[in-house]
Design a protein around this motif. Sequence first.
Motif, PDB file in Angstrom:
ATOM      1  N   ALA A  65       0.829  -1.207   0.000  1.00 54.29           N
ATOM      2  CA  ALA A  65       0.000   0.000   0.000  1.00 54.29           C
ATOM      3  C   ALA A  65       0.863   1.256   0.000  1.00 54.29           C
ATOM      4  CB  ALA A  65      -0.927  -0.001   1.215  1.00 54.29           C
ATOM      5  N   ILE A  66       1.945   1.231   0.755  1.00 60.18           N
ATOM      6  CA  ILE A  66       2.853   2.384   0.809  1.00 60.18           C
ATOM      7  C   ILE A  66       3.523   2.599  -0.551  1.00 60.18           C
ATOM      8  CG2 ILE A  66       4.973   3.285   1.846  1.00 60.18           C
ATOM      9  CD1 ILE A  66       4.163   1.576   4.353  1.00 60.18           C
ATOM     10  N   LEU A  70       3.056   5.872  -2.884  1.00 59.03           N
ATOM     11  CA  LEU A  70       4.201   6.708  -3.258  1.00 59.03           C
ATOM     12  C   LEU A  70       4.247   6.946  -4.766  1.00 59.03           C
ATOM     13  CD1 LEU A  70       6.980   5.327  -0.899  1.00 59.03           C
ATOM     14  CD2 LEU A  70       6.072   7.652  -0.922  1.00 59.03           C
ATOM     15  N   ILE A  71       3.796   5.961  -5.543  1.00 60.77           N
ATOM     16  CA  ILE A  71       3.737   6.137  -6.997  1.00 60.77           C
ATOM     17  C   ILE A  71       2.767   7.273  -7.337  1.00 60.77           C
ATOM     18  CG2 ILE A  71       2.955   5.085  -9.158  1.00 60.77           C
ATOM     19  CD1 ILE A  71       3.979   2.404  -8.053  1.00 60.77           C
ATOM     20  N   ASN A  72       1.559   7.221  -6.750  1.00 62.47           N
ATOM     21  CA  ASN A  72       0.582   8.286  -6.977  1.00 62.47           C
ATOM     22  C   ASN A  72       1.098   9.636  -6.515  1.00 62.47           C
ATOM     23  OD1 ASN A  72      -1.290   6.596  -8.100  1.00 62.47           O
ATOM     24  ND2 ASN A  72      -2.867   6.929  -6.569  1.00 62.47           N
ATOM     25  N   TYR A  73       1.682   9.651  -5.327  1.00 56.65           N
ATOM     26  CA  TYR A  73       2.217  10.889  -4.748  1.00 56.65           C
ATOM     27  C   TYR A  73       3.272  11.509  -5.669  1.00 56.65           C
ATOM     28  CZ  TYR A  73       4.888  13.827  -1.478  1.00 56.65           C
ATOM     29  OH  TYR A  73       5.552  14.870  -0.865  1.00 56.65           O
ATOM     30  N   ALA A  74       4.210  10.676  -6.147  1.00 55.17           N
ATOM     31  CA  ALA A  74       5.295  11.175  -6.994  1.00 55.17           C
ATOM     32  C   ALA A  74       4.765  11.680  -8.334  1.00 55.17           C
ATOM     33  CB  ALA A  74       6.330  10.070  -7.217  1.00 55.17           C
ATOM     34  N   THR A 149       0.116   7.568   5.806  1.00 55.32           N
ATOM     35  CA  THR A 149      -0.237   6.455   4.929  1.00 55.32           C
ATOM     36  C   THR A 149      -0.011   5.126   5.631  1.00 55.32           C
ATOM     37  OG1 THR A 149       0.308   7.722   2.934  1.00 55.32           O
ATOM     38  CG2 THR A 149       0.213   5.334   2.712  1.00 55.32           C
ATOM     39  N   VAL A 150       1.111   5.010   6.337  1.00 57.98           N
ATOM     40  CA  VAL A 150       1.406   3.790   7.091  1.00 57.98           C
ATOM     41  C   VAL A 150       0.326   3.533   8.139  1.00 57.98           C
ATOM     42  CG1 VAL A 150       2.968   2.776   8.799  1.00 57.98           C
ATOM     43  CG2 VAL A 150       3.899   3.824   6.740  1.00 57.98           C
ATOM     44  N   LEU A 151      -0.065   4.578   8.865  1.00 53.87           N
ATOM     45  CA  LEU A 151      -1.084   4.420   9.901  1.00 53.87           C
ATOM     46  C   LEU A 151      -2.423   3.994   9.302  1.00 53.87           C
ATOM     47  CD1 LEU A 151      -0.320   7.540  12.151  1.00 53.87           C
ATOM     48  CD2 LEU A 151       0.111   5.138  12.696  1.00 53.87           C
TER      49      LEU A 151
END
Length: 209
Positions: A65-66, A70-74, A149-151
């Motif tokens: 999930a992380i 991160l792909i979407n975020y970047a 995101t982790v939480l």
Amino acid sequence: MESVAFIQWCLDHLNYWTITLLMAIESSFIPFPSEVVVPPAAYKAAGAASELNVVLVVLFASLGAILGSLINYAIAFFLGRPIIYKFANSRIGHMCLLDEEKVKTAENYFNRHGAVATFTGRLIPAVRQLISLPAGLARMGLGKFVLFTVLGAGIWNTVLATLGYYLASVLPEDQLMETVTRYSHEISYGIVGVVVLVIGFLVYKGWGK
């Protein structure tokens, strides 16, 4: 068709690596429900002869999930709003079941709730997969983004794994997905309600000072 066959193969051969891969897909802009990955993996882990451990199922699902987030975020961070919306309205975007309205929904949710939306948004259907896009568009700090995101992903995957693990003792496998799908939305909204109450209490006590 080949991509569908590949995903089906992964579902038929669930292990820690396929769980990670499928959850990375689920958290990217490609629509893929986590409900068809984590509960079956936990259900499988409940078997006496299983090579899977339910705790590791949660850990690897959260790792995936992380990575997907991160792909979407970047993508959003570096390409910006015009290109993201143009992609959402493109033929490829529509093939991914993405459109401008879905991106707007995620962005409006982020704008209303701020950085904590990357946490609570992970628990809400229709927002979960795309909440990383507005975080990237807003250039949210990477450390804070990863933490929230982790939480959020950890809580959601723990709930799904617990449900799948429990159902292994009361349901035959062919009824698993129907049951999980039926109750997953209610569970996610219940979790969000609890989280909102906790955050409100902490803020009231001066946590945000």
